[in-house]
Motif scaffolding. Structure first.
Motif, PDB file in Angstrom:
ATOM      1  N   LEU A   2       0.763  -1.137  -0.068  1.00 26.10           N
ATOM      2  CA  LEU A   2       0.042  -0.056  -0.059  1.00 26.10           C
ATOM      3  C   LEU A   2       0.846   1.304  -0.118  1.00 26.10           C
ATOM      4  CD1 LEU A   2      -2.763  -0.785   2.551  1.00 26.10           C
ATOM      5  CD2 LEU A   2      -3.107  -1.058   0.165  1.00 26.10           C
ATOM      6  N   LEU A  14       4.628   3.647  -4.146  1.00 26.08           N
ATOM      7  CA  LEU A  14       4.306   4.915  -5.064  1.00 26.08           C
ATOM      8  C   LEU A  14       4.088   4.412  -6.657  1.00 26.08           C
ATOM      9  CD1 LEU A  14       6.669   7.744  -3.613  1.00 26.08           C
ATOM     10  CD2 LEU A  14       4.263   7.218  -3.082  1.00 26.08           C
ATOM     11  N   TYR A  70       3.073   1.681  -7.464  1.00 23.33           N
ATOM     12  CA  TYR A  70       1.492   1.081  -7.780  1.00 23.33           C
ATOM     13  C   TYR A  70       0.421   1.971  -7.486  1.00 23.33           C
ATOM     14  CZ  TYR A  70      -1.902  -2.792  -6.616  1.00 23.33           C
ATOM     15  OH  TYR A  70      -2.968  -3.817  -6.532  1.00 23.33           O
ATOM     16  N   ARG A  71       0.811   2.976  -6.976  1.00 25.21           N
ATOM     17  CA  ARG A  71      -0.325   4.147  -6.866  1.00 25.21           C
ATOM     18  C   ARG A  71      -0.359   4.977  -8.135  1.00 25.21           C
ATOM     19  NH1 ARG A  71      -2.602   7.597  -2.772  1.00 25.21           N
ATOM     20  NH2 ARG A  71      -2.252   6.195  -1.270  1.00 25.21           N
ATOM     21  N   ARG A  72       0.771   5.210  -8.735  1.00 27.32           N
ATOM     22  CA  ARG A  72       0.885   5.800  -9.932  1.00 27.32           C
ATOM     23  C   ARG A  72       0.052   4.794 -11.152  1.00 27.32           C
ATOM     24  NH1 ARG A  72       5.925   7.358  -8.654  1.00 27.32           N
ATOM     25  NH2 ARG A  72       6.960   5.697  -9.745  1.00 27.32           N
ATOM     26  N   SER A 100      -3.589   5.011 -10.460  1.00 26.26           N
ATOM     27  CA  SER A 100      -3.970   6.392 -10.732  1.00 26.26           C
ATOM     28  C   SER A 100      -4.850   6.510 -12.221  1.00 26.26           C
ATOM     29  CB  SER A 100      -2.902   7.449 -10.468  1.00 26.26           C
ATOM     30  OG  SER A 100      -2.014   7.156 -11.544  1.00 26.26           O
ATOM     31  N   SER A 158      -8.138   5.713 -11.196  1.00 25.27           N
ATOM     32  CA  SER A 158      -8.548   6.683 -10.041  1.00 25.27           C
ATOM     33  C   SER A 158      -8.932   8.175 -10.634  1.00 25.27           C
ATOM     34  CB  SER A 158      -7.955   6.869  -8.659  1.00 25.27           C
ATOM     35  OG  SER A 158      -6.578   7.372  -9.028  1.00 25.27           O
ATOM     36  N   LEU A 188      -5.157  -0.934  -2.356  1.00 27.25           N
ATOM     37  CA  LEU A 188      -4.939   0.498  -2.507  1.00 27.25           C
ATOM     38  C   LEU A 188      -5.635   1.367  -3.221  1.00 27.25           C
ATOM     39  CD1 LEU A 188      -2.806   2.448  -2.145  1.00 27.25           C
ATOM     40  CD2 LEU A 188      -1.532   1.609  -4.220  1.00 27.25           C
ATOM     41  N   LYS A 226      -8.192   2.652  -1.028  1.00 28.16           N
ATOM     42  CA  LYS A 226      -7.546   3.559  -0.063  1.00 28.16           C
ATOM     43  C   LYS A 226      -7.667   4.772  -0.809  1.00 28.16           C
ATOM     44  CE  LYS A 226      -3.587   4.017   2.878  1.00 28.16           C
ATOM     45  NZ  LYS A 226      -3.066   5.174   2.499  1.00 28.16           N
ATOM     46  N   MET A 227      -7.180   4.844  -2.197  1.00 27.05           N
ATOM     47  CA  MET A 227      -6.899   6.092  -2.843  1.00 27.05           C
ATOM     48  C   MET A 227      -8.370   6.763  -3.013  1.00 27.05           C
ATOM     49  SD  MET A 227      -4.342   4.513  -5.582  1.00 27.05           S
ATOM     50  CE  MET A 227      -4.394   6.104  -6.608  1.00 27.05           C
TER      51      MET A 227
END
Length: 225
Positions: free
Chosen positions: A59, A62, A64-66, A69, A72, A95, A98-99
């Motif tokens: 989680l 970064l 994985y977050r990108r 996105s 998202s 994740l 969470k976002m």
């Protein structure tokens, strides 16, 4: 070669042999364009989960977050907070949920192996996300019908999956080499899905698909009758 199977999306028996590698045969449906692996060559549930358990879903990652996105950002542009959604096939590290929660939305979680809570599949949602999931589904028609039934009128179903381009590129496509991937969609396939569910379809980038459930049409007024 084994006999031709039927399509798990449109049930057509008009399928042809699309490709073969050292692991499996792949078939394509004439009607909807789905490329799929027959059930006789699927992994067992235990084998499938062992592969999922080996994935790293941090989680705090970064990168994985990108990656997420890409889902998202277009989704959040469509929503008004607070909205209530479902992350279908959330995996062990949800994740994306969470976002979306960080942006002020409520998100229920469902996953066959990691969040098996059937009660969340009885609600009505302002949005549903389904990221890197549909390619693991043996009978996508059943899952898509269920997901559309959970959407409120005008709500989006946002999927992430890599798309089949053509037969030549499929031969060397890394995406098919994951043995848990058994259903491969193309733009033609999602156009078919949009038609069947009377929804609008939008393709964002190379792997994000938004299917928007139609608004309920207002009943004609007495004056119009």
């Amino acid at each position: 070669m084994q006999s031709s199977p039927s399509c798990g999306l449109c049930a057509s028996v008009k399928v042809f042999h699309y490709h073969q590698d050292k692991y499996r045969h792949y078939w394509q449906c004439h009607q909807c364009g789905l490329v799929f692996v027959d059930a006789s060559e699927h992994l067992t549930a235990q084998q499938e989960k062992e592969i999922y358990d080996s994935h790293e879903n941090d989680l705090a990652d970064l990168g994985y977050r990108r990656f997420l996105s890409r889902v998202s950002e277009p989704l959040l542009a469509r929503l008004e907070a607070p909205s209530s959604g479902l992350d279908f096939g959330c995996g062990p590290g949800p994740l994306l949920a969470k976002m979306l929660k960080e942006a002020g939305h409520e998100v229920a979680l469902y996953d066959l192996y990691y969040a098996n809570k059937p009660e969340v599949l009885t609600g009505q949602y302002d949005f549903i996300t389904c990221t890197e999931v549909i390619e693991h589904i043996a009978e996508p028609e059943k899952v898509l019908t269920q997901l559309f039934s959970l959407l409120k009128p005008g709500a989006p179903l946002v999927l992430m999956t890599k798309l089949v381009i053509d037969r030549e590129r499929f031969r060397t496509w890394h995406y098919k080499n994951d043995l848990t991937h058994i259903a491969f969609f193309s733009r033609k396939t999602f156009d078919y899905v949009a038609q069947i569910y009377d929804s609008e379809v939008e393709f964002i980038g190379n792997d994000v698909i938004v299917l928007t459930k139609p608004e309920v049409q207002a009943a004609p007024s007495e004056e119009a009758l």
